[in-house]
Design a protein around this motif. Structure first.
Motif, PDB file in Angstrom:
ATOM      1  N   CYS A   1      -4.887   0.112  22.019  1.00 58.00           N
ATOM      2  CA  CYS A   1      -3.530   0.644  21.869  1.00 58.00           C
ATOM      3  C   CYS A   1      -2.759   0.500  23.180  1.00 58.00           C
ATOM      4  CB  CYS A   1      -3.570   2.109  21.466  1.00 58.00           C
ATOM      5  SG  CYS A   1      -3.871   2.367  19.714  1.00 58.00           S
ATOM      6  N   ARG A   2      -1.453   0.298  23.054  1.00 54.28           N
ATOM      7  CA  ARG A   2      -0.589   0.207  24.232  1.00 54.28           C
ATOM      8  C   ARG A   2       0.527   1.247  24.172  1.00 54.28           C
ATOM      9  NH1 ARG A   2       1.373  -5.747  24.752  1.00 54.28           N
ATOM     10  NH2 ARG A   2       1.804  -5.083  26.889  1.00 54.28           N
ATOM     11  N   GLY A   3       0.345   2.247  23.351  1.00 53.94           N
ATOM     12  CA  GLY A   3       1.333   3.304  23.186  1.00 53.94           C
ATOM     13  C   GLY A   3       0.933   4.161  22.009  1.00 53.94           C
ATOM     14  N   ASP A   4       1.770   5.144  21.685  1.00 55.38           N
ATOM     15  CA  ASP A   4       1.432   6.049  20.594  1.00 55.38           C
ATOM     16  C   ASP A   4       2.384   5.931  19.413  1.00 55.38           C
ATOM     17  OD1 ASP A   4       3.668   7.138  21.692  1.00 55.38           O
ATOM     18  OD2 ASP A   4       2.764   9.060  22.243  1.00 55.38           O
TER      19      ASP A   4
ATOM     20  N   GLY B   1      -7.256   2.463  24.195  1.00 51.94           N
ATOM     21  CA  GLY B   1      -6.352   2.338  25.329  1.00 51.94           C
ATOM     22  C   GLY B   1      -6.665   3.390  26.375  1.00 51.94           C
ATOM     23  N   GLY B   2      -6.372   3.085  27.640  1.00 54.91           N
ATOM     24  CA  GLY B   2      -6.640   4.003  28.738  1.00 54.91           C
ATOM     25  C   GLY B   2      -5.446   4.883  29.076  1.00 54.91           C
ATOM     26  N   ASN B   3      -5.619   5.692  30.124  1.00 50.61           N
ATOM     27  CA  ASN B   3      -4.529   6.567  30.581  1.00 50.61           C
ATOM     28  C   ASN B   3      -3.368   5.769  31.153  1.00 50.61           C
ATOM     29  OD1 ASN B   3      -5.410   9.270  30.088  1.00 50.61           O
ATOM     30  ND2 ASN B   3      -6.965   8.991  31.662  1.00 50.61           N
ATOM     31  N   GLU B   4      -3.709   4.730  31.920  1.00 55.55           N
ATOM     32  CA  GLU B   4      -2.682   3.937  32.592  1.00 55.55           C
ATOM     33  C   GLU B   4      -2.154   2.852  31.661  1.00 55.55           C
ATOM     34  OE1 GLU B   4      -1.618   4.857  35.502  1.00 55.55           O
ATOM     35  OE2 GLU B   4      -3.123   6.454  35.566  1.00 55.55           O
ATOM     36  N   LYS B   5      -0.940   2.402  31.963  1.00 58.12           N
ATOM     37  CA  LYS B   5      -0.339   1.333  31.183  1.00 58.12           C
ATOM     38  C   LYS B   5      -1.169   0.060  31.328  1.00 58.12           C
ATOM     39  CE  LYS B   5       4.108  -0.924  30.368  1.00 58.12           C
ATOM     40  NZ  LYS B   5       5.525  -1.035  30.805  1.00 58.12           N
ATOM     41  N   ARG B   6      -1.325  -0.678  30.221  1.00 60.27           N
ATOM     42  CA  ARG B   6      -2.074  -1.940  30.216  1.00 60.27           C
ATOM     43  C   ARG B   6      -3.506  -1.742  30.721  1.00 60.27           C
ATOM     44  NH1 ARG B   6       0.486  -6.943  30.605  1.00 60.27           N
ATOM     45  NH2 ARG B   6      -0.691  -7.441  32.471  1.00 60.27           N
TER      46      ARG B   6
ATOM     47  N   ASP C   1     -10.697   4.152  33.246  1.00 55.74           N
ATOM     48  CA  ASP C   1      -9.756   3.074  32.955  1.00 55.74           C
ATOM     49  C   ASP C   1     -10.075   1.793  33.720  1.00 55.74           C
ATOM     50  OD1 ASP C   1      -8.479   4.894  31.406  1.00 55.74           O
ATOM     51  OD2 ASP C   1      -6.699   5.081  32.657  1.00 55.74           O
ATOM     52  N   VAL C   2      -9.904   0.667  33.040  1.00 56.80           N
ATOM     53  CA  VAL C   2      -9.900  -0.657  33.679  1.00 56.80           C
ATOM     54  C   VAL C   2      -8.609  -1.336  33.252  1.00 56.80           C
ATOM     55  CG1 VAL C   2     -11.022  -2.900  33.881  1.00 56.80           C
ATOM     56  CG2 VAL C   2     -12.421  -0.839  33.634  1.00 56.80           C
ATOM     57  N   SER C   3      -7.834  -1.801  34.203  1.00 59.63           N
ATOM     58  CA  SER C   3      -6.525  -2.375  33.882  1.00 59.63           C
ATOM     59  C   SER C   3      -6.614  -3.875  33.626  1.00 59.63           C
ATOM     60  CB  SER C   3      -5.537  -2.110  35.020  1.00 59.63           C
ATOM     61  OG  SER C   3      -5.825  -2.914  36.135  1.00 59.63           O
TER      62      SER C   3
ATOM     63  N   LEU D   1      -4.875   6.080  22.332  1.00 60.79           N
ATOM     64  CA  LEU D   1      -4.260   5.922  23.650  1.00 60.79           C
ATOM     65  C   LEU D   1      -4.367   7.205  24.435  1.00 60.79           C
ATOM     66  CD1 LEU D   1      -2.277   4.229  25.548  1.00 60.79           C
ATOM     67  CD2 LEU D   1      -0.525   5.752  24.654  1.00 60.79           C
ATOM     68  N   ARG D   2      -4.783   7.149  25.667  1.00 60.88           N
ATOM     69  CA  ARG D   2      -4.743   8.237  26.634  1.00 60.88           C
ATOM     70  C   ARG D   2      -3.698   7.834  27.665  1.00 60.88           C
ATOM     71  NH1 ARG D   2     -10.185   8.525  29.358  1.00 60.88           N
ATOM     72  NH2 ARG D   2      -9.379  10.479  30.097  1.00 60.88           N
TER      73      ARG D   2
END
Length: 372
Positions: A268-271, A224-229, A238-240, A285-286
């Motif tokens: 991942c979409r959260g921790d 997962g990236g820094n940004e949501k989704r 990040d690529v959203s 996840l970041r």
């Protein structure tokens, strides 16, 4: 697949492909080495006049091709020395030694796949008897091929913020195997940078070839990236998901706008980890109106995703198994319900989720051999 427990690594599926062909086609050097060096997979068999080395070369996987070329040069004369590729000093093959090692370590290792299976899954696709024809309520997958598939898999990352995604190479093998058996045309990439990823996505979404098939499918497997989704590329950018959707939403071509567009995201979409499983790793996840788009996520918003180092990503493995077994008879909604049911059997608590963006018709994969 129970390769480590004696299954034949040179067995062919119903299209004549061996695991080594699939690994070479996907360009996965670690899996190719594992099959050859640990399991004595034979690089000599051919399909349509090409062995695994020539197949890798045709797909521009030059490291894989060079490795297999060197293996072929060093093979013993099968008449004088027999077919085995490697023997240990004791006369036991590396494959047999590995089996003993697995048995010795069984007290210390556990897997979420029942039976302790490791390696790529054994996927044999069932073919549809009668194609489900397009209609007002059914998307068209009667074209040849039924659709194009873009696979983006990220295992290695350039910065220390992301661990290597052990086992993710099996995601590539499993996905390429099941979609190619179903008759789909697959374009596979691994460990692309942000710039390379964007280029791949744009080229795919704007491809002239896309206008001539029934559907577009994109599969992403990463951290997962820094940004949501969002997910992380190999250079930790990040690529959203929304960016990927927009590439297809903004495509003004009528054929692409009206076709079914399916997205599968493993990250991942959260921790939040609802239940700790020591045998699983977590994918780190970041911290224009959409039409005919549906996306499937490996986990719910806010939750981690799971991956086994010796099997690959849980969500994608279950997806491939369900497609192989049931896509000949069931529509997409029914297939996803079966994915959710099987996923829940391991009590991971994190449930795969779908997002429907005006996906108005039934979708059938219509799996069958390619006509050409």
């Amino acid at each position: 697949m129970l390769l480590e427990r004696g299954a034949d690594p040179n067995a062919r599926d119903n299209t004549g492909w061996t695991l080594l062909f699939m690994a070479a086609r996907a360009g996965s050097l670690p899996v190719v080495k594992w099959l050859v060096e640990e399991l004595d997979a034979d690089p000599r068999p051919e399909i349509n006049g090409r062995n695994a080395e020539k197949l890798a070369e045709s797909k521009k996987h030059l490291e894989v091709a060079e490795y297999l070329r060197n293996v072929l040069r060093n093979l013993p004369d099968p008449i004088k020395e027999g077919p085995s590729l490697k023997k240990s000093p004791s006369g036991t093959s590396k494959r047999d030694s590995k089996k003993l090692s697995v048995q010795a370590n069984s007290l210390h290792e556990s897997y979420w796949v029942s039976g302790g299976a490791v390696g790529p899954a054994k996927l044999k696709v069932k073919y549809v008897q009668n194609l489900v024809q397009p209609s007002r309520d059914v998307y068209d997958t009667t074209t040849d091929p039924p659709g194009l598939v873009l696979l983006l898999n990220y295992r290695n990352f350039s910065e220390g913020t992301h661990p290597k995604r052990e086992g993710a190479e099996y995601d590539t093998i499993n996905l390429v195997s099941v979609f190619e058996q179903m008759g789909y045309e697959v374009e596979s990439h691994e460990n692309k940078t942000w710039e390379e990823t964007i280029w791949c996505l744009k080229e795919f979404s704007e491809s002239e070839r896309l206008k001539k098939v029934g559907c577009a499918i994109v599969v992403v497997s990463s951290h997962g990236g820094n940004e949501k989704r969002s997910f992380s590329t190999s250079d930790c950018q990040d690529v959203s998901v929304d960016y990927i959707h927009n590439l297809f939403i903004e495509n003004q071509c009528r054929e692409v706008r009206e076709m079914a567009k399916l997205f599968f995201f493993q990250f991942c979409r959260g921790d939040f980890s609802p239940e700790y499983h020591v045998e699983l790793q977590m994918d780190n996840l970041r911290r224009a109106a959409p039409e005919n788009i549906i996306s499937f996520f490996s986990t719910s918003d806010g939750f981690v995703s799971y991956r086994a180092p010796l099997r690959g990503s849980k969500f994608l493995l279950v997806l491939c198994e369900v497609l192989a077994e049931n896509a000949h008879a069931e529509c997409l909604d029914e297939l996803f319900r079966e994915v959710q049911r099987r996923y829940s059997m391991d009590e991971l608590r994190a449930t795969p989720e779908k997002q429907d963006l005006n996906f108005m018709k039934k979708f059938y994969f219509n799996p069958r051999p390619r006509e050409c």
